[in-house]
Design a protein around this motif. Structure first.
Motif, PDB file in Angstrom:
ATOM      1  N   TYR A  40       0.834  -1.207   0.000  1.00  0.00           N
ATOM      2  CA  TYR A  40       0.000   0.000   0.000  1.00  0.00           C
ATOM      3  C   TYR A  40       0.869   1.258   0.000  1.00  0.00           C
ATOM      4  O   TYR A  40       0.654   2.171  -0.809  1.00  0.00           O
ATOM      5  CB  TYR A  40      -0.901  -0.032   1.225  1.00  0.00           C
ATOM      6  N   ALA A  41       1.860   1.293   0.891  1.00  0.00           N
ATOM      7  CA  ALA A  41       2.725   2.469   1.009  1.00  0.00           C
ATOM      8  C   ALA A  41       3.522   2.689  -0.266  1.00  0.00           C
ATOM      9  O   ALA A  41       3.626   3.811  -0.767  1.00  0.00           O
ATOM     10  CB  ALA A  41       3.661   2.316   2.205  1.00  0.00           C
ATOM     11  N   HIS A  42       4.088   1.618  -0.796  1.00  0.00           N
ATOM     12  CA  HIS A  42       4.890   1.731  -2.009  1.00  0.00           C
ATOM     13  C   HIS A  42       4.025   2.168  -3.182  1.00  0.00           C
ATOM     14  O   HIS A  42       4.434   3.017  -3.983  1.00  0.00           O
ATOM     15  CB  HIS A  42       5.560   0.387  -2.303  1.00  0.00           C
ATOM     16  N   GLY A  43       2.837   1.599  -3.283  1.00  0.00           N
ATOM     17  CA  GLY A  43       1.939   1.967  -4.363  1.00  0.00           C
ATOM     18  C   GLY A  43       1.495   3.420  -4.295  1.00  0.00           C
ATOM     19  O   GLY A  43       1.465   4.123  -5.309  1.00  0.00           O
ATOM     20  N   LYS A  44       1.173   3.881  -3.096  1.00  0.00           N
ATOM     21  CA  LYS A  44       0.758   5.269  -2.912  1.00  0.00           C
ATOM     22  C   LYS A  44       1.896   6.232  -3.237  1.00  0.00           C
ATOM     23  O   LYS A  44       1.680   7.293  -3.840  1.00  0.00           O
ATOM     24  CB  LYS A  44       0.283   5.488  -1.473  1.00  0.00           C
ATOM     25  N   ALA A  45       3.114   5.877  -2.821  1.00  0.00           N
ATOM     26  CA  ALA A  45       4.268   6.736  -3.080  1.00  0.00           C
ATOM     27  C   ALA A  45       4.531   6.847  -4.580  1.00  0.00           C
ATOM     28  O   ALA A  45       4.810   7.939  -5.096  1.00  0.00           O
ATOM     29  CB  ALA A  45       5.496   6.183  -2.357  1.00  0.00           C
ATOM     30  N   LEU A  46       4.427   5.736  -5.299  1.00  0.00           N
ATOM     31  CA  LEU A  46       4.652   5.754  -6.741  1.00  0.00           C
ATOM     32  C   LEU A  46       3.514   6.454  -7.481  1.00  0.00           C
ATOM     33  O   LEU A  46       3.727   7.060  -8.532  1.00  0.00           O
ATOM     34  CB  LEU A  46       4.798   4.326  -7.263  1.00  0.00           C
ATOM     35  N   GLU A  47       2.328   6.373  -6.930  1.00  0.00           N
ATOM     36  CA  GLU A  47       1.189   7.072  -7.529  1.00  0.00           C
ATOM     37  C   GLU A  47       1.392   8.580  -7.432  1.00  0.00           C
ATOM     38  O   GLU A  47       1.081   9.323  -8.366  1.00  0.00           O
ATOM     39  CB  GLU A  47      -0.089   6.673  -6.790  1.00  0.00           C
ATOM     40  N   LYS A  48       1.951   9.023  -6.306  1.00  0.00           N
ATOM     41  CA  LYS A  48       2.191  10.458  -6.096  1.00  0.00           C
ATOM     42  C   LYS A  48       3.416  10.933  -6.864  1.00  0.00           C
ATOM     43  O   LYS A  48       3.415  12.014  -7.462  1.00  0.00           O
ATOM     44  CB  LYS A  48       2.371  10.735  -4.600  1.00  0.00           C
ATOM     45  N   TYR A  49       4.473  10.107  -6.856  1.00  0.00           N
ATOM     46  CA  TYR A  49       5.727  10.466  -7.530  1.00  0.00           C
ATOM     47  C   TYR A  49       6.171   9.299  -8.419  1.00  0.00           C
ATOM     48  O   TYR A  49       6.968   8.456  -7.999  1.00  0.00           O
ATOM     49  CB  TYR A  49       6.829  10.772  -6.512  1.00  0.00           C
ATOM     50  N   PRO A  50       5.661   9.206  -9.658  1.00  0.00           N
ATOM     51  CA  PRO A  50       6.061   8.123 -10.564  1.00  0.00           C
ATOM     52  C   PRO A  50       7.572   8.130 -10.779  1.00  0.00           C
ATOM     53  O   PRO A  50       8.205   9.195 -10.675  1.00  0.00           O
ATOM     54  CB  PRO A  50       5.315   8.465 -11.856  1.00  0.00           C
ATOM     55  N   PRO A  51       8.167   6.975 -11.082  1.00  0.00           N
ATOM     56  CA  PRO A  51       9.624   6.883 -11.216  1.00  0.00           C
ATOM     57  C   PRO A  51      10.262   7.902 -12.147  1.00  0.00           C
ATOM     58  O   PRO A  51      11.363   8.382 -11.893  1.00  0.00           O
ATOM     59  CB  PRO A  51       9.825   5.449 -11.733  1.00  0.00           C
ATOM     60  N   LEU A  52       9.571   8.256 -13.240  1.00  0.00           N
ATOM     61  CA  LEU A  52      10.133   9.232 -14.177  1.00  0.00           C
ATOM     62  C   LEU A  52       9.331  10.528 -14.200  1.00  0.00           C
ATOM     63  O   LEU A  52       9.500  11.354 -15.096  1.00  0.00           O
ATOM     64  CB  LEU A  52      10.221   8.631 -15.586  1.00  0.00           C
ATOM     65  N   LEU A  53       8.443  10.688 -13.236  1.00  0.00           N
ATOM     66  CA  LEU A  53       7.674  11.938 -13.076  1.00  0.00           C
ATOM     67  C   LEU A  53       6.925  12.335 -14.343  1.00  0.00           C
ATOM     68  O   LEU A  53       6.704  13.527 -14.595  1.00  0.00           O
ATOM     69  CB  LEU A  53       8.594  13.074 -12.629  1.00  0.00           C
ATOM     70  N   GLY A  54       6.570  11.353 -15.158  1.00  0.00           N
ATOM     71  CA  GLY A  54       5.730  11.638 -16.317  1.00  0.00           C
ATOM     72  C   GLY A  54       6.425  12.230 -17.519  1.00  0.00           C
ATOM     73  O   GLY A  54       5.746  12.703 -18.441  1.00  0.00           O
ATOM     74  N   ILE A  55       7.759  12.209 -17.569  1.00  0.00           N
ATOM     75  CA  ILE A  55       8.435  12.760 -18.745  1.00  0.00           C
ATOM     76  C   ILE A  55       8.232  11.834 -19.933  1.00  0.00           C
ATOM     77  O   ILE A  55       7.902  10.655 -19.778  1.00  0.00           O
ATOM     78  CB  ILE A  55       9.941  12.996 -18.494  1.00  0.00           C
ATOM     79  N   GLU A  56       8.478  12.352 -21.122  1.00  0.00           N
ATOM     80  CA  GLU A  56       8.227  11.598 -22.346  1.00  0.00           C
ATOM     81  C   GLU A  56       9.120  10.364 -22.441  1.00  0.00           C
ATOM     82  O   GLU A  56      10.259  10.358 -21.981  1.00  0.00           O
ATOM     83  CB  GLU A  56       8.442  12.488 -23.571  1.00  0.00           C
ATOM     84  N   GLU A  57       8.591   9.307 -23.063  1.00  0.00           N
ATOM     85  CA  GLU A  57       9.314   8.042 -23.160  1.00  0.00           C
ATOM     86  C   GLU A  57      10.566   8.146 -24.014  1.00  0.00           C
ATOM     87  O   GLU A  57      11.535   7.399 -23.804  1.00  0.00           O
ATOM     88  CB  GLU A  57       8.392   6.950 -23.732  1.00  0.00           C
ATOM     89  N   ASP A  58      10.566   9.051 -25.000  1.00  0.00           N
ATOM     90  CA  ASP A  58      11.725   9.168 -25.889  1.00  0.00           C
ATOM     91  C   ASP A  58      12.708  10.230 -25.420  1.00  0.00           C
ATOM     92  O   ASP A  58      13.578  10.671 -26.173  1.00  0.00           O
ATOM     93  CB  ASP A  58      11.264   9.467 -27.317  1.00  0.00           C
TER      94      ASP A  58
END
Length: 221
Positions: free
Chosen positions: A70-88
């Motif tokens: 739960y904690a890990h999922g919530k943390a990643l939901e708030k701060y995704p590993p790449l913060l939403g930058i473009e894939e390329d």
């Protein structure tokens, strides 16, 4: 026999009750660790009957694993590993986003601050739940970092130097948390206190790491 919901929880939704138990348990586990946490304390904070944990999670061990998820999922939901930058995006940009995201999760404040503290405690005092967490959540994230570093170094992802550089990058990030008591006494203003200082630290760790990897890339294989 199927357990019946505790009397005082009959009017609460199943999902909300479960969430309250996870939040309360997370706070307790983060404060005292898995071994010293008690079912009574957790249920007391959640405002639930002591039978609630058995009904919703089976036992304390399974509750702890669910809290980590739960904690890990919530943390990643708030701060995704790449913060939403473009894939390329360039790998250097991805690396900075990865580092920035990790620091944001580590130094998050407010109601969710226990997420980072819980994960830090699990790293220091690992339980049997860590194996499941690694395979389900941590390995996919570290693999993402390996891919970024491999591209920067122009080496295969399974190359030892890729792994060593990746672990060195993560080590720089967690140092400021694990060694917080020492850093705060040596150089108090060096610890991240807000979004700006976290971003500044992310920039330093990124630049430092890129400089090292540039050296490795130029060296003979």
């Amino acid at each position: 026999m199927k357990l019946k919901p505790p009397v005082e929880l009959k009017n609460a939704s199943h999902d909300e009750t479960r969430r309250q138990l996870l939040e309360a348990a997370g706070e307790v586990f983060a404060e005292v660790g898995f071994r010293d946490a008690t079912v009574r304390e957790i249920c007391g904070r959640a405002g639930a009957n002591v039978a609630a944990i058995n009904y919703h999670f089976g036992d304390k061990e399974n509750l702890y694993l669910e809290v980590l998820r739960y904690a890990h999922g919530k943390a990643l939901e708030k701060y995704p590993p790449l913060l939403g930058i473009e894939e390329d995006a360039a790998p250097e940009k991805k690396l900075r986003a990865f580092i920035h995201s990790l620091l944001l999760r580590i130094f998050d404040k407010g109601p969710t601050a226990w997420h980072g503290k819980l994960m830090s405690r699990e790293m220091i005092e690992p339980t049997g739940a860590l194996d499941s967490l690694i395979e389900e959540r941590i390995r996919p994230i570290i693999t993402q970092l390996w891919q970024i570093v491999a591209e920067i170094l122009n080496r295969p992802m399974n190359d030892e130097r890729v792994r060593l550089c990746s672990f060195s990058i993560v080590s720089q990030c967690v140092f400021y948390n694990h060694c917080r008591p020492v850093v705060s006494r040596l150089v108090p203003d060096q610890l991240p206190q807000d979004a700006a200082s976290i971003e500044k630290l992310a920039g330093h760790i990124t630049n430092f790491s890129l400089a090292a990897m540039k050296h490795f890339s130029a060296a003979k294989r």
